[in-house]
Enzyme design. Structure first.
Site, PDB file in Angstrom:
ATOM      1  N   PRO A   2       0.974  -1.330   0.126  1.00  0.00           N
ATOM      2  CA  PRO A   2       0.207   0.200  -0.049  1.00  0.00           C
ATOM      3  C   PRO A   2       0.975   1.480  -0.225  1.00  0.00           C
ATOM      4  O   PRO A   2       2.519   0.865   0.686  1.00  0.00           O
ATOM      5  CB  PRO A   2      -0.440  -0.390   1.299  1.00  0.00           C
ATOM      6  N   GLU A   3      -0.044   2.191  -1.014  1.00  0.00           N
ATOM      7  CA  GLU A   3       1.105   3.790  -0.146  1.00  0.00           C
ATOM      8  C   GLU A   3       1.644   4.345   0.677  1.00  0.00           C
ATOM      9  O   GLU A   3      -0.389   4.629   1.638  1.00  0.00           O
ATOM     10  CB  GLU A   3       0.338   4.730  -1.725  1.00  0.00           C
ATOM     11  N   LYS A  52       4.568   2.632   7.365  1.00  0.00           N
ATOM     12  CA  LYS A  52       3.632   2.000   6.545  1.00  0.00           C
ATOM     13  C   LYS A  52       3.067   1.307   8.126  1.00  0.00           C
ATOM     14  O   LYS A  52       1.930   0.472   8.519  1.00  0.00           O
ATOM     15  CB  LYS A  52       3.506   0.850   6.352  1.00  0.00           C
ATOM     16  N   CYS A 242       1.382   8.233 -24.257  1.00  0.00           N
ATOM     17  CA  CYS A 242       1.796   8.898 -23.018  1.00  0.00           C
ATOM     18  C   CYS A 242       2.011  10.298 -23.071  1.00  0.00           C
ATOM     19  O   CYS A 242       1.299  10.672 -23.954  1.00  0.00           O
ATOM     20  CB  CYS A 242       3.343   7.961 -23.346  1.00  0.00           C
ATOM     21  N   CYS A 245       4.356  12.043 -24.857  1.00  0.00           N
ATOM     22  CA  CYS A 245       4.585  11.731 -26.520  1.00  0.00           C
ATOM     23  C   CYS A 245       3.257  10.365 -27.093  1.00  0.00           C
ATOM     24  O   CYS A 245       2.719  10.251 -26.200  1.00  0.00           O
ATOM     25  CB  CYS A 245       5.930  10.747 -26.658  1.00  0.00           C
ATOM     26  N   CYS A 264       6.388   4.246 -20.031  1.00  0.00           N
ATOM     27  CA  CYS A 264       6.449   4.090 -22.427  1.00  0.00           C
ATOM     28  C   CYS A 264       7.593   4.435 -22.560  1.00  0.00           C
ATOM     29  O   CYS A 264       8.932   4.752 -22.000  1.00  0.00           O
ATOM     30  CB  CYS A 264       6.413   5.734 -21.727  1.00  0.00           C
ATOM     31  N   CYS A 267      10.099   7.810 -23.467  1.00  0.00           N
ATOM     32  CA  CYS A 267      10.040   8.342 -22.992  1.00  0.00           C
ATOM     33  C   CYS A 267      11.356   7.284 -22.019  1.00  0.00           C
ATOM     34  O   CYS A 267      11.741   8.482 -21.340  1.00  0.00           O
ATOM     35  CB  CYS A 267       9.087   9.216 -22.067  1.00  0.00           C
TER      36      CYS A 267
HETATM   37 ZN   LIG Z   1       6.546   9.001 -23.929  1.00  0.00          ZN
END
Ligand SMILES: [Zn+2]
Length: 273
Positions: A2-3, A52, A242, A245, A264, A267
């Protein structure tokens, strides 16, 4: 994983529901022997998060330490309200004077402590968590310590795996792993050894900045995460363009725990081998 911002959000929610109120019931279920919960009449001082870890503080000097890991969650109910998780998974049931009931389900670590830090753990499960790196949700995490911890990993470790490694830095989960790598134009599959020190620091600075930007400003704040132009850049967007791009975002399971990475390929090219 979990974040960190999720844990901070839970802490803010719990604090709003419990702080300043007296306990009328406190049950610890399936916890180590010898843990004596605060008596009825004890007041909840506040609730906060460290990495956490979620800490509920009482005015008798005790601290309830819960670690959420993958499975744990705190819910807040009214008296008599039907629980949204099976009762047998409840580890803590804490009722306060106005009828609010806070229930902690399925947390792997539940313990009462006298000290307020999380560095001195009293149970084996808690001891295994002592090696947590600096918390990127904090105001001013020690990034030198984070980079030193990163240096101690196998240099072949992919940065997407290293960002999730809570021994390096606490707080980053699957969503931010992908968002941070995209922001810094680094492939999540780049080995740590392929990244120069400036790039390494920038990745963790960005993780810190994005986590901080998504901490709840108010207890019931929006749960919607924003990392780029009002939403997320690549996480959950496989097959879509993305934002920088026209390349389509890719998705692949990564590391031993097969957590999904989104990136991506234009990138964030693979590093030269
Ligand atoms: Zn990209």
């Amino acid at each position: 994983v979990p974040e960190g911002d999720t844990i901070h959000r839970s802490a803010a929610h719990l604090s709003a529901a419990l702080a300043g109120k007296r306990i009328v019931k406190f049950e610890l279920r399936r916890s180590p022997r010898g843990q004596r919960p605060p008596e009825p009449g004890t007041t909840v001082v506040g609730v906060d998060a460290q990495g956490k870890h979620l800490l509920v503080r009482f005015d008798d000097g005790q601290v309830l330490h819960t670690h959420m890991q993958m499975t744990g969650v705190w819910h807040v109910y009214r008296t008599g309200e039907r629980w949204r998780r099976p009762g047998h998974t409840a580890r803590v049931v804490l009722e306060v004077e106005d009828g609010t009931v806070a229930v902690c389900f399925a947390a792997p670590v539940v313990e009462l402590r006298r000290d307020v830090g999380v560095r001195v753990a009293s149970t084996p499960a808690a001891r295994s968590l002592e090696r947590l790196g600096p918390d990127l949700c904090e105001t001013d995490p020690d990034l030198d310590d984070v980079l030193a911890r990163l240096d101690r990993l196998d240099p072949a470790t992919e940065i997407g795996v290293a960002l999730l490694d809570q021994r390096v830095a606490a707080g980053t989960g699957n969503v931010y792993k992908s968002e941070v790598c995209w922001t810094e134009r680094v492939s999540p599959f780049a080995p740590v050894a392929s990244l120069d020190p400036t790039t390494r620091r920038r990745l963790f600075e960005t993780a810190h900045r994005l986590l901080r930007a998504n901490l709840p400003g108010e207890p019931f704040g929006s749960a919607r995460r924003v990392t780029f132009q009002g939403g997320l850049a690549v996480y959950g967007r496989a097959g879509r363009p993305c934002p920088r791009c026209p390349t389509r975002v890719l998705r692949r399971a990564q590391g031993r725990d097969q957590s999904l990475s989104f990136w991506c390929p234009t990138c964030q090219p693979d590093p030269p081998t």
